[in-house]
Design a protein around this motif. Structure first.
Motif, PDB file in Angstrom:
ATOM      1  N   LEU A 101       8.496   7.912  37.383  1.00 17.85           N
ATOM      2  CA  LEU A 101       8.568   6.583  36.791  1.00 17.85           C
ATOM      3  C   LEU A 101       7.341   5.754  37.166  1.00 17.85           C
ATOM      4  CD1 LEU A 101      10.533   4.722  35.170  1.00 17.85           C
ATOM      5  CD2 LEU A 101      11.317   3.891  37.375  1.00 17.85           C
ATOM      6  N   VAL A 102       6.938   5.845  38.419  1.00 16.62           N
ATOM      7  CA  VAL A 102       5.754   5.112  38.874  1.00 16.62           C
ATOM      8  C   VAL A 102       4.495   5.660  38.189  1.00 16.62           C
ATOM      9  CG1 VAL A 102       4.294   4.666  40.889  1.00 16.62           C
ATOM     10  CG2 VAL A 102       6.764   4.395  41.059  1.00 16.62           C
ATOM     11  N   ILE A 103       4.398   6.988  38.077  1.00 16.73           N
ATOM     12  CA  ILE A 103       3.238   7.588  37.406  1.00 16.73           C
ATOM     13  C   ILE A 103       3.179   7.137  35.955  1.00 16.73           C
ATOM     14  CG2 ILE A 103       2.243   9.771  36.615  1.00 16.73           C
ATOM     15  CD1 ILE A 103       3.325  11.017  39.211  1.00 16.73           C
ATOM     16  N   SER A 104       4.337   7.060  35.296  1.00 16.70           N
ATOM     17  CA  SER A 104       4.380   6.607  33.916  1.00 16.70           C
ATOM     18  C   SER A 104       3.915   5.157  33.785  1.00 16.70           C
ATOM     19  CB  SER A 104       5.789   6.769  33.368  1.00 16.70           C
ATOM     20  OG  SER A 104       5.844   6.411  32.023  1.00 16.70           O
ATOM     21  N   ALA A 105       4.308   4.315  34.732  1.00 18.71           N
ATOM     22  CA  ALA A 105       3.864   2.914  34.706  1.00 18.71           C
ATOM     23  C   ALA A 105       2.354   2.815  34.927  1.00 18.71           C
ATOM     24  CB  ALA A 105       4.604   2.108  35.765  1.00 18.71           C
ATOM     25  N   VAL A 106       1.831   3.623  35.829  1.00 23.81           N
ATOM     26  CA  VAL A 106       0.387   3.621  36.082  1.00 23.81           C
ATOM     27  C   VAL A 106      -0.362   4.111  34.844  1.00 23.81           C
ATOM     28  CG1 VAL A 106      -1.433   4.717  37.452  1.00 23.81           C
ATOM     29  CG2 VAL A 106       0.599   3.809  38.576  1.00 23.81           C
ATOM     30  N   LEU A 107       0.161   5.145  34.170  1.00 28.71           N
ATOM     31  CA  LEU A 107      -0.467   5.626  32.938  1.00 28.71           C
ATOM     32  C   LEU A 107      -0.479   4.544  31.867  1.00 28.71           C
ATOM     33  CD1 LEU A 107       0.812   9.288  32.571  1.00 28.71           C
ATOM     34  CD2 LEU A 107      -1.504   8.532  32.977  1.00 28.71           C
ATOM     35  N   GLU A 108       0.596   3.774  31.755  1.00 22.09           N
ATOM     36  CA  GLU A 108       0.636   2.697  30.770  1.00 22.09           C
ATOM     37  C   GLU A 108      -0.441   1.653  31.072  1.00 22.09           C
ATOM     38  OE1 GLU A 108       1.016  -0.208  28.100  1.00 22.09           O
ATOM     39  OE2 GLU A 108       1.715   1.850  27.909  1.00 22.09           O
ATOM     40  N   MET A 109      -0.591   1.305  32.336  1.00 20.35           N
ATOM     41  CA  MET A 109      -1.617   0.318  32.686  1.00 20.35           C
ATOM     42  C   MET A 109      -3.016   0.871  32.418  1.00 20.35           C
ATOM     43  SD  MET A 109      -0.131  -1.597  36.042  1.00 20.35           S
ATOM     44  CE  MET A 109       0.785  -0.289  36.819  1.00 20.35           C
ATOM     45  N   ALA A 110      -3.233   2.152  32.693  1.00 16.97           N
ATOM     46  CA  ALA A 110      -4.545   2.756  32.446  1.00 16.97           C
ATOM     47  C   ALA A 110      -4.829   2.858  30.950  1.00 16.97           C
ATOM     48  CB  ALA A 110      -4.605   4.139  33.093  1.00 16.97           C
ATOM     49  N   LEU A 111      -3.832   3.234  30.169  1.00 17.30           N
ATOM     50  CA  LEU A 111      -4.040   3.360  28.727  1.00 17.30           C
ATOM     51  C   LEU A 111      -4.192   2.003  28.045  1.00 17.30           C
ATOM     52  CD1 LEU A 111      -1.620   6.286  27.895  1.00 17.30           C
ATOM     53  CD2 LEU A 111      -4.101   6.333  27.916  1.00 17.30           C
ATOM     54  N   THR A 112      -3.632   0.961  28.622  1.00 15.49           N
ATOM     55  CA  THR A 112      -3.790  -0.373  28.051  1.00 15.49           C
ATOM     56  C   THR A 112      -5.254  -0.785  28.044  1.00 15.49           C
ATOM     57  OG1 THR A 112      -1.577  -1.010  28.730  1.00 15.49           O
ATOM     58  CG2 THR A 112      -3.099  -2.790  28.283  1.00 15.49           C
ATOM     59  N   VAL A 113      -5.973  -0.402  29.073  1.00 12.00           N
ATOM     60  CA  VAL A 113      -7.406  -0.714  29.122  1.00 12.00           C
ATOM     61  C   VAL A 113      -8.126  -0.048  27.956  1.00 12.00           C
ATOM     62  CG1 VAL A 113      -9.511  -0.382  30.467  1.00 12.00           C
ATOM     63  CG2 VAL A 113      -7.398  -1.032  31.621  1.00 12.00           C
ATOM     64  N   VAL A 114      -7.799   1.203  27.692  1.00  8.61           N
ATOM     65  CA  VAL A 114      -8.447   1.917  26.584  1.00  8.61           C
ATOM     66  C   VAL A 114      -8.012   1.345  25.244  1.00  8.61           C
ATOM     67  CG1 VAL A 114      -8.662   4.170  25.463  1.00  8.61           C
ATOM     68  CG2 VAL A 114      -8.674   4.017  27.940  1.00  8.61           C
ATOM     69  N   PHE A 115      -6.722   1.074  25.080  1.00  6.88           N
ATOM     70  CA  PHE A 115      -6.229   0.593  23.800  1.00  6.88           C
ATOM     71  C   PHE A 115      -6.680  -0.841  23.504  1.00  6.88           C
ATOM     72  CE2 PHE A 115      -2.459   3.675  24.298  1.00  6.88           C
ATOM     73  CZ  PHE A 115      -3.228   4.714  23.823  1.00  6.88           C
ATOM     74  N   ASN A 116      -7.017  -1.614  24.503  1.00  8.68           N
ATOM     75  CA  ASN A 116      -7.543  -2.968  24.290  1.00  8.68           C
ATOM     76  C   ASN A 116      -9.062  -2.988  24.165  1.00  8.68           C
ATOM     77  OD1 ASN A 116      -5.049  -4.183  24.270  1.00  8.68           O
ATOM     78  ND2 ASN A 116      -5.090  -4.670  26.444  1.00  8.68           N
ATOM     79  N   TRP A 117      -9.692  -1.856  24.321  1.00  7.48           N
ATOM     80  CA  TRP A 117     -11.144  -1.743  24.231  1.00  7.48           C
ATOM     81  C   TRP A 117     -11.592  -2.114  22.823  1.00  7.48           C
ATOM     82  CZ3 TRP A 117     -13.930   3.585  24.186  1.00  7.48           C
ATOM     83  CH2 TRP A 117     -15.285   3.409  24.413  1.00  7.48           C
ATOM     84  N   ARG A 118     -12.678  -2.817  22.716  1.00 14.47           N
ATOM     85  CA  ARG A 118     -13.154  -3.313  21.428  1.00 14.47           C
ATOM     86  C   ARG A 118     -13.422  -2.174  20.444  1.00 14.47           C
ATOM     87  NH1 ARG A 118     -17.916  -7.607  21.019  1.00 14.47           N
ATOM     88  NH2 ARG A 118     -16.952  -7.997  23.019  1.00 14.47           N
ATOM     89  N   LEU A 119     -14.041  -1.096  20.886  1.00 18.45           N
ATOM     90  CA  LEU A 119     -14.326   0.021  19.987  1.00 18.45           C
ATOM     91  C   LEU A 119     -13.046   0.702  19.507  1.00 18.45           C
ATOM     92  CD1 LEU A 119     -17.424   1.644  21.709  1.00 18.45           C
ATOM     93  CD2 LEU A 119     -17.356   0.257  19.637  1.00 18.45           C
ATOM     94  N   PHE A 120     -12.080   0.843  20.402  1.00 20.78           N
ATOM     95  CA  PHE A 120     -10.811   1.447  19.998  1.00 20.78           C
ATOM     96  C   PHE A 120     -10.108   0.559  18.987  1.00 20.78           C
ATOM     97  CE2 PHE A 120      -6.398   2.614  20.160  1.00 20.78           C
ATOM     98  CZ  PHE A 120      -6.435   3.997  20.271  1.00 20.78           C
ATOM     99  N   SER A 121     -10.054  -0.735  19.259  1.00 22.83           N
ATOM    100  CA  SER A 121      -9.346  -1.631  18.340  1.00 22.83           C
ATOM    101  C   SER A 121     -10.080  -1.767  17.006  1.00 22.83           C
ATOM    102  CB  SER A 121      -9.129  -3.001  18.979  1.00 22.83           C
ATOM    103  OG  SER A 121     -10.354  -3.635  19.219  1.00 22.83           O
ATOM    104  N   ARG A 122     -11.382  -1.625  17.009  1.00 19.77           N
ATOM    105  CA  ARG A 122     -12.138  -1.747  15.762  1.00 19.77           C
ATOM    106  C   ARG A 122     -11.949  -0.526  14.861  1.00 19.77           C
ATOM    107  NH1 ARG A 122     -18.348  -3.183  15.973  1.00 19.77           N
ATOM    108  NH2 ARG A 122     -17.455  -5.221  16.326  1.00 19.77           N
TER     109      ARG A 122
END
Length: 165
Positions: free
Chosen positions: A54-75
């Motif tokens: 559960l903790v690993i899953s939460a850490v993965l969500e926080m790490a992936l949020t950085v990528v998914f909020n990245w300007r190039l990804f969102s564009r």
């Protein structure tokens, strides 16, 4: 409706046979019709394993949020169906890099592995672990959205602005 029920029953049947395919038959099953000896589940070990994932899953969500909020990804990739495959691949990378196997840990804690442990065919357990961590990541995203920590509407607006620029 019949097709859906048939598919559900097939998945249920395969799920019941999964320990046989994943870890092979224990010796006690192969030696005759006698039932295997009763095993004791170690619930503290089970709880610590599930809490760890559960903790690993939460850490993965926080790490992936950085990528998914990245300007190039969102564009370029926002709304095109790339988040789920990316989350699964990233989870699989973490699972193989750190030798995680949720199925083995849970079955071992429940006492279903026997004395030798669950060491046969760890690939299926790792694939299930990667999918579970990626799915857990989505569950945490929904939880963070409901708590007001993440705002998907704001992210869609930002993606529309980036695409227009």
């Amino acid at each position: 409706m019949r097709t859906q029920i048939s598919i559900f029953l097939l998945i249920l049947f395969l799920a019941m046979l999964a320990p046989i395919f994943i870890f092979g038959l224990p010796v006690s099953y192969a030696q005759g019709p006698n039932p295997p000896p009763s095993t004791q589940a170690d619930y503290s070990k089970l709880g610590s394993a599930l809490l760890g994932y559960l903790v690993i899953s939460a850490v993965l969500e926080m790490a992936l949020t950085v990528v998914f909020n990245w300007r190039l990804f969102s564009r370029y990739l926002e709304g095109k169906g790339w988040k789920t495959p990316f989350a699964i691949l990233f989870s699989a990378f973490v699972v193989w890099n750190y030798d995680l196997n949720m199925m083995k840990d849970v079955l071992d804690a429940l006492g279903m592995c026997g004395k030798d442990g669950c060491s046969q065919s760890p690939i299926i357990g790792r694939v299930v672990t990667a999918f579970a961590l990626a799915g857990g990541s989505d569950a945490f995203f929904r939880l963070f959205t409901r708590l007001g920590i993440r705002n998907p509407l704001e992210r869609k607006e930002k993606a529309a602005e980036e695409a227009a620029a």
